[in-house]
Design an enzyme around this catalytic site. Structure first.
Site, PDB file in Angstrom:
ATOM      1  CE  LYS A 105      22.861  13.569  39.017  1.00  0.00           C
ATOM      2  NZ  LYS A 105      24.226  13.529  38.433  1.00  0.00           N
TER       3      LYS A 105
ATOM      4  CB  ALA B 159      24.733   8.492  34.715  1.00  0.00           C
ATOM      5  CG  ASP B 160      25.999  11.253  40.787  1.00  0.00           C
ATOM      6  OD1 ASP B 160      25.667  12.397  40.423  1.00  0.00           O
ATOM      7  OD2 ASP B 160      26.801  11.038  41.713  1.00  0.00           O
ATOM      8  CB  THR B 161      30.812  10.321  38.242  1.00  0.00           C
ATOM      9  OG1 THR B 161      30.333   9.889  36.960  1.00  0.00           O
ATOM     10  CG2 THR B 161      32.239   9.840  38.438  1.00  0.00           C
TER      11      THR B 161
END
Length: 191
Positions: A53, A69-71
């Site tokens: 990203k 960011a990634d979850t």
């Protein structure tokens, strides 16, 4: 002019979280393929997607700080993404019911010189055993839409979580203490 912070996301949750700590970034939606690789572990996936990203928008903002960011919600090695429909949301909630799972938060910061700084934050979340009525009511409320694992801990699903071990803000969408430390370490000065 000092370098800006660009959040490589259009997530309102991440923008709200950053605002909590006094940071109001510009933002640009990152368009990437979020499909897990074959046998890719959930924590590795979160880190890879956060970096992808950040890199996907970095070229449009030379000289700025780019935050990706990634979850990833995982039950064992199984990744529970954003439920496609009510049926899948129900499957996810039944799987989480009465169990512990992990929420992996990947954070990637690209500094104005192109340096890459990364963190992976993992939070363990315990769900109480959910009744059919609780699952039905949660599905009917629609809060599961566009949420990894089909739940939002900051909403009605808070009633399902008797215990967490780790960062609460990570489960919401961005581990704030770790993000603030990463920004500070890379020399970002909020205006």
């Amino acid at each position: 002019m000092s370098a800006r912070l660009i959040l490589a996301s259009a997530s309102p949750r991440r923008l709200e979280l950053l605002a909590q700590i006094g940071i109001v970034p510009a933002h640009a939606a990152a368009e990437i393929d979020e499909t897990p690789g074959p046998k890719e572990l959930p924590g590795v996936l979160a880190g890879r997607l956060a970096e992808a990203k950040a890199r996907s928008v970095a070229g449009d903002f030379p000289g700025d700080f780019i935050l990706g960011a990634d979850t990833v919600v995982a039950c064992g090695r199984r990744v529970l993404g954003k439920a496609a429909d009510e049926s899948q949301a129900r499957v996810f909630l039944k799987l989480l019911s009465g169990r512990r799972h992990r929420v992996h938060g990947g954070i990637c910061l690209i500094d104005p010189d192109g340096g890459v700084h990364q963190r992976l934050v993992t939070t363990q979340v315990a769900f109480k055993r959910l009744s059919r009525d609780e699952i039905d009511a949660y599905i009917k409320g629609g809060e599961w839409r566009d949420k990894a694992g089909a739940y939002a801990i900051q909403g009605a699903a808070a009633a399902f979580v008797p215990k967490i071990n780790g960062s609460y803000s990570n489960v919401v969408g961005l581990a704030l203490a770790e993000t603030a430390a990463l920004l500070h370490g890379a020399g970002f000065k909020p205006s």
